[in-house]
Write a protein that holds these residues in place. Structure first.
Motif, PDB file in Angstrom:
ATOM      1  N   GLU A 111       0.820  -1.211   0.000  1.00  0.00           N
ATOM      2  CA  GLU A 111       0.000   0.000   0.000  1.00  0.00           C
ATOM      3  C   GLU A 111       0.855   1.264   0.000  1.00  0.00           C
ATOM      4  N   GLU A 115       0.896   4.223  -2.798  1.00  0.00           N
ATOM      5  CA  GLU A 115       0.689   5.623  -2.423  1.00  0.00           C
ATOM      6  C   GLU A 115       1.826   6.519  -2.924  1.00  0.00           C
ATOM      7  N   ARG A 169      -4.141   1.630  -9.996  1.00  0.00           N
ATOM      8  CA  ARG A 169      -4.204   2.549  -8.854  1.00  0.00           C
ATOM      9  C   ARG A 169      -3.128   3.628  -8.876  1.00  0.00           C
TER      10      ARG A 169
END
Length: 286
Positions: A111, A115, A169
């Motif tokens: 994650e 990010e 993402r």
């Protein structure tokens, strides 16, 4: 001066089933050698400076040299920041004038990698610069071959479904997956996971990057290109050529330092020319 965006060149390479060569340099002789080879082969090239090289070869110097050569010759020279692990450094190099950025968050938790990579993509958008991300762990060869179990090996290899999620993402433009290659000098033939590479290419639908190109058999490089690789990173071949030439020439106590560096440059030119032939990248400008 010919102008092509980095992404335009990489997409064309993928379409033509060839690859751009990305050559890691850390001094003027290496930089000059790559441009000479590109001119001789009439091929675009990516000149890369790694995060670890910046203490020897500051971004401002690399950008200045890039501007000089780009104005002088009708060959696209792209300046790339390789294996950047700091968002602040990526922004600094973008402001200096780099035309391509690789953010390497592969050692971070998933994650956090998503990010930070996404934040670099957002910053790079302001400069119109594409971003390469890394998923899986592309280690140095010594670390890579210290793996003793199949489980250890699989932990390094990129999962295709995770790659799809990562691309969606983060918004990266190219992806460096871990498929069995490594940085440094191979102590045995690397096992490239072509099945995984094919699945990653199908899942992500973006150009892929092969790291650790030095020492991979030519036939394996060509197969990687067939399966979706559009950029191949080469660093160790250049570094070893530099060191080997200096060691060989340095035996003569009367040799001029300038002569040694000139011979090193010329030897690196030959190495880069050979790689450009392997990658068939001159097709991109035809």
């Amino acid at each position: 001066m010919l102008y092509f965006s980095p992404l335009e060149l990489i997409l064309k390479a993928k379409q033509e089933k060839v690859a751009l060569g990305s050559f890691n340099v850390f001094n003027n002789e290496m930089f000059h050698a790559v441009t000479i080879a590109a001119l001789k082969k009439k091929s675009p090239v990516i000149i890369a400076t790694g995060e670890v090289d910046i203490q020897y070869f500051p971004p401002e110097l690399a950008v200045s040299l890039m501007k000089i050569y780009s104005k002088k010759f009708d060959i696209p020279f792209l300046l790339h920041l390789d294996h950047c692990t700091q968002v602040e450094l990526a922004e600094k190099c973008l402001r200096c004038g780099y035309s391509s950025i690789m953010f390497d968050g592969s050692q971070l938790p998933y994650e956090e990698n998503v990010e930070k990579t996404r934040s670099v993509v957002k910053i790079a958008q302001w400069f119109g610069v594409p971003v390469e991300g890394e998923l899986g762990v592309i280690l140095g060869t010594r670390e890579f071959f210290e793996s003793t179990t199949q489980k250890d090996d699989q932990l390094k290899i990129t999962d295709p479904e995770a790659a799809r999620d990562f691309v969606l993402r983060t918004g990266i433009h190219t992806l460096a997956p871990s498929i069995g290659s490594a940085h440094g000098v191979y102590v045995k033939k690397p096992k490239i996971h072509f099945d995984i590479l094919k699945r990653i290419s199908k899942a992500t639908k973006i150009p892929l990057v092969l790291h650790g190109g030095s020492g991979i058999p030519v036939e394996d490089v060509h197969r990687c290109i067939e399966e979706g690789v559009a950029k191949v990173n080469v660093g160790t071949d250049l570094r070893r050529t530099l060191v080997d030439t200096i060691v060989h020439e340095g035996v003569n106590p009367y040799v001029e330092a300038r002569t040694v560096m000139e011979k090193s440059r010329d030897a690196i030119v030959t190495v880069v020319e050979n790689w450009l032939d392997i990658l068939k990248s001159s097709i991109i400008l035809q």
